[in-house]
Write a protein that holds these residues in place. Sequence first.
Motif, short mmCIF file in Angstrom:
data_model
loop_
_atom_site.label_atom_id
_atom_site.label_comp_id
_atom_site.label_asym_id
_atom_site.label_seq_id
_atom_site.Cartn_x
_atom_site.Cartn_y
_atom_site.Cartn_z
N SER A 1 -27.30 30.37 9.26
CA SER A 1 -28.14 30.70 10.40
C SER A 1 -29.60 30.85 9.96
N LYS A 2 -30.47 30.77 10.93
CA LYS A 2 -31.91 30.94 10.68
C LYS A 2 -32.17 32.30 10.04
N GLN A 3 -31.53 33.33 10.55
CA GLN A 3 -31.72 34.69 10.02
C GLN A 3 -31.25 34.78 8.57
N LEU B 1 -33.83 33.16 6.36
CA LEU B 1 -35.01 34.01 6.21
C LEU B 1 -34.74 35.15 5.23
N TYR C 1 -35.18 25.62 4.98
CA TYR C 1 -35.52 26.30 6.22
C TYR C 1 -36.30 25.37 7.15
N ASN C 2 -37.28 24.67 6.60
CA ASN C 2 -38.07 23.75 7.41
C ASN C 2 -37.20 22.66 8.01
N LEU D 1 -34.00 22.88 8.70
CA LEU D 1 -33.20 23.54 9.73
C LEU D 1 -34.02 23.74 10.99
N TYR D 2 -35.26 24.20 10.84
CA TYR D 2 -36.14 24.46 11.97
C TYR D 2 -36.50 23.17 12.69
N HIS E 1 -33.61 22.05 14.72
CA HIS E 1 -33.49 22.90 15.90
C HIS E 1 -34.49 22.46 16.97
#
Length: 67
Positions: free
Chosen positions: A4-6, A9, A47-48, A50-51, A54
């Motif tokens: 997950s994003k969280q 992070l 992360y990038n 994944l973002y 999304h």
Amino acid sequence: MSVSKQEMLLKIEKKRSELAKIVQHTGLNSDPALQGSQELDHLLNQYNKLYEQHLHTMNYSKKMFQQ
């Protein structure tokens, strides 16, 4: 298994904290600092990605509802 994003992070923040401690003890150009920096870069790239996925999914969904 998707992260997950969280969770991403949290991993990034943990790695940043670890890297700051390593730099404080061994210096900015030490091998452990360089390795930690590369690991942080890898997490940030994940992360990038994944973002971006999304955002792409949200834009695609938005276009579908506009039709």
